[in-house]
Write an enzyme that holds these catalytic residues in place. Structure first.
Site, mmCIF file in Angstrom:
data_model
loop_
_atom_site.group_PDB
_atom_site.id
_atom_site.type_symbol
_atom_site.label_atom_id
_atom_site.label_comp_id
_atom_site.label_asym_id
_atom_site.label_seq_id
_atom_site.Cartn_x
_atom_site.Cartn_y
_atom_site.Cartn_z
ATOM 1 N N CYS A 169 0.800 -1.225 0.000
ATOM 2 C CA CYS A 169 0.000 0.000 0.000
ATOM 3 C C CYS A 169 0.832 1.275 0.000
ATOM 4 O O CYS A 169 0.274 2.373 -0.010
ATOM 5 C CB CYS A 169 -0.960 -0.007 1.194
ATOM 6 S SG CYS A 169 -2.161 -1.352 1.102
ATOM 7 N N HIS A 309 -2.381 8.510 6.090
ATOM 8 C CA HIS A 309 -2.763 7.226 5.500
ATOM 9 C C HIS A 309 -4.229 6.958 5.841
ATOM 10 O O HIS A 309 -5.007 6.583 4.967
ATOM 11 C CB HIS A 309 -1.866 6.113 6.031
ATOM 12 C CG HIS A 309 -2.143 4.774 5.433
ATOM 13 N ND1 HIS A 309 -1.880 4.487 4.109
ATOM 14 C CD2 HIS A 309 -2.670 3.649 5.967
ATOM 15 C CE1 HIS A 309 -2.233 3.241 3.856
ATOM 16 N NE2 HIS A 309 -2.718 2.708 4.965
ATOM 17 N N GLU A 320 -0.380 5.959 13.344
ATOM 18 C CA GLU A 320 0.170 7.157 12.712
ATOM 19 C C GLU A 320 -0.041 8.412 13.551
ATOM 20 O O GLU A 320 0.761 9.346 13.468
ATOM 21 C CB GLU A 320 -0.337 7.333 11.287
ATOM 22 C CG GLU A 320 -1.794 7.567 11.085
ATOM 23 C CD GLU A 320 -2.107 7.783 9.594
ATOM 24 O OE1 GLU A 320 -1.287 8.396 8.892
ATOM 25 O OE2 GLU A 320 -3.178 7.329 9.154
ATOM 26 N N LYS A 341 -9.207 8.808 2.107
ATOM 27 C CA LYS A 341 -9.796 7.474 1.988
ATOM 28 C C LYS A 341 -11.233 7.459 2.486
ATOM 29 O O LYS A 341 -12.003 6.558 2.148
ATOM 30 C CB LYS A 341 -8.955 6.452 2.755
ATOM 31 C CG LYS A 341 -7.590 6.167 2.143
ATOM 32 C CD LYS A 341 -6.860 5.089 2.917
ATOM 33 C CE LYS A 341 -5.479 4.811 2.338
ATOM 34 N NZ LYS A 341 -4.519 5.898 2.598
ATOM 35 N N HIS A 346 -9.841 2.846 -0.132
ATOM 36 C CA HIS A 346 -8.440 2.419 -0.103
ATOM 37 C C HIS A 346 -8.169 1.543 -1.315
ATOM 38 O O HIS A 346 -8.523 0.361 -1.343
ATOM 39 C CB HIS A 346 -8.165 1.648 1.186
ATOM 40 C CG HIS A 346 -6.718 1.366 1.438
ATOM 41 N ND1 HIS A 346 -5.734 1.614 0.510
ATOM 42 C CD2 HIS A 346 -6.080 0.854 2.536
ATOM 43 C CE1 HIS A 346 -4.565 1.256 1.004
ATOM 44 N NE2 HIS A 346 -4.742 0.801 2.240
ATOM 45 N N PHE A 405 1.003 -3.328 4.339
ATOM 46 C CA PHE A 405 1.261 -4.674 4.839
ATOM 47 C C PHE A 405 2.715 -5.047 4.528
ATOM 48 O O PHE A 405 3.251 -4.716 3.480
ATOM 49 C CB PHE A 405 0.329 -5.678 4.175
ATOM 50 C CG PHE A 405 -1.082 -5.657 4.698
ATOM 51 C CD1 PHE A 405 -1.446 -4.858 5.767
ATOM 52 C CD2 PHE A 405 -2.066 -6.445 4.113
ATOM 53 C CE1 PHE A 405 -2.741 -4.851 6.254
ATOM 54 C CE2 PHE A 405 -3.369 -6.446 4.591
ATOM 55 C CZ PHE A 405 -3.707 -5.646 5.658
#
Length: 429
Positions: A169, A309, A320, A341, A346, A405
């Site tokens: 990602c 993110h 974060e 997002k 996403h 990931f």
């Protein structure tokens, strides 16, 4: 003077609208593009919502042979690249083709094409040994993700370095960083950089269902993506693409190009911890932010907006938030933060480039996109997360971050042209 990479063109194929202006209108209005999945029957799955692109390849200008040859993800990338080139006003035909580079990111490659072909070759899964003679002639291209970058290179006539960056990602951020490095080191003068993913298929839904990462809020798709909200319950899958034109700064200025922003710092780190898990202290993301600031020769107080993110999972949002505090100190509380997002979902590897495109437009227009659906803030996410409504805001530097990931963490800084932040330049890496 050192070579610098600047953004001169933006192209986007995203949920809620094809094209740069439709994308910005969605963001500035705080609208969401999430809905019940229509590309396949989602009834068997735990999460049945996604952010889909209303995409007609014919209307987008693709020919019959291109449509037959290219997976949906490749179609997105080529259409985005066309728009970016047109937006930049650059005449690529007048440039030495070996000085044009392409860097495209993707997390899952040609997922839709591969799944569709497997269904045919296996007779809907009834045959363990598949018959390759039933496959389309371009099946090999679906198997090799680098064809996504090759299609863009063929489209623009690029004969310089061509690469497919796949780091989960963070692919969309890392592909732009790679292209910027090629310009800075002198390997290229112009780059088509971005990312694309079209992962909305049964196999993808099954994979994310298995780890319960996606939202089960099927009754209210429009409000299913809720980053930093106390009641969030997972992220919303999406598809899309964004491609940028990057140029060497002096050459762009010499031709009178409109410059959205300069890439003044970027860094990546890995947590070496867990395939899907994150440490709560956010140390690795904080380190990526710190290094990108060092490269840009900027103090944390220079950051005027953070594009988070913000996937909409408790683990990520808190991770974060901790990273921002750790890397930016007390100034973290003074910076507006948001996650797009919440509006476009996403799109895995593509989202980083889509977010950089949003940052370029936000920097140009001096507007912070909101976090849609943020009604009840998580007490552990106690920064200035901009809720629901776009905010006019003066800013010279934007920080965009990604988390993927495998433990990937990437940070990138954009500076508004003509400002002290842009003049500071990148330091050593």
């Amino acid at each position: 003077m050192s070579r610098r990479a600047v953004i001169t063109g933006v192209g986007a194929v995203v949920p809620g609208g094809v094209g740069r202006e439709a994308f910005w209108q969605l963001l500035s209005e705080g609208r969401t593009a999430t809905r019940r999945i229509s590309l396949f029957d989602p009834a068997p799955f735990r999460s049945q919502v996604a952010a889909e692109v209303d995409f007609d390849p014919v209307a987008a200008g693709l020919g019959a042979q291109q449509i037959r040859r290219m997976d949906r993800a490749a179609q997105f990338a080529v259409v985005s690249a066309r728009e970016a080139v047109e937006d930049s006003g650059i005449d690529l035909a007048a440039l030495p083709p070996e000085r044009i580079t392409v860097s495209i990111g993707s997390a899952v490659g040609c997922t839709m094409g591969l799944e569709e072909e497997y269904v045919v070759l296996s007779d809907r899964g009834r045959k363990w040994l598949v018959d390759h003679e039933y496959g389309v002639p371009h099946l090999y291209g679906y198997m090799v993700p680098s064809t996504l970058a090759a299609e863009v290179a063929w489209e623009v006539g690029a004969e310089g370095p061509v690469a497919l960056v796949s780091t989960g990602c963070t692919s969309g951020l890392d592909s732009i960083a790679h292209a910027a490095q090629l310009i800075e080191e002198g390997s290229a003068d112009v780059a088509l950089a971005g990312a694309t993913d079209a992962p909305l298929s049964p196999i993808t839904s099954a994979c994310f269902d298995a780890i319960k990462a996606t939202t089960p809020n099927n009754s209210d798709p429009e409000h299913a993506s809720r980053p930093f909200d106390r009641d969030r319950d997972g992220f919303v899958l999406a598809e899309g693409s964004a491609v940028l034109v990057l140029e060497e700064r002096e050459a762009a200025e010499a031709r009178g190009a409109r410059i959205y922003g300069e890439i003044v710092g970027f860094a990546g780190r890995s947590n070496g911890y867990h395939m899907t898990g994150l440490k709560p202290d956010g140390r690795e993301m904080a380190e990526a932010i710190r290094v990108s600031l060092d490269q840009a020769r900027l103090d944390p107080t220079a950051v005027g907006y953070i594009n988070a993110h913000g996937s909409g999972t408790k683990q990520n949002d808190r991770h974060e938030t901790a990273a921002f505090k750790r890397s930016l100190g007390s100034h973290a509380y003074d910076i507006p933060v948001s996650s797009i997002k919440s509006m476009v979902g996403h799109s895995l590897g593509a989202i980083g480039s889509i977010e950089v495109a949003a940052c370029a437009l936000a920097l140009q227009r001096q507007v912070v996109p909101p976090t849609a659906n943020l009604h009840n803030s998580d007490p552990q996410c106690d920064l200035d997360y901009v809720p629901r409504t776009a905010r006019d805001h003066a800013m010279d530097v934007i920080l965009s971050v990604g988390s993927g990931f495998g433990g990937f963490q990437t940070a990138m800084l954009l500076a508004r042209p003509g400002t002290a932040a842009a003049a500071a330049g990148r330091g050593g890496s």
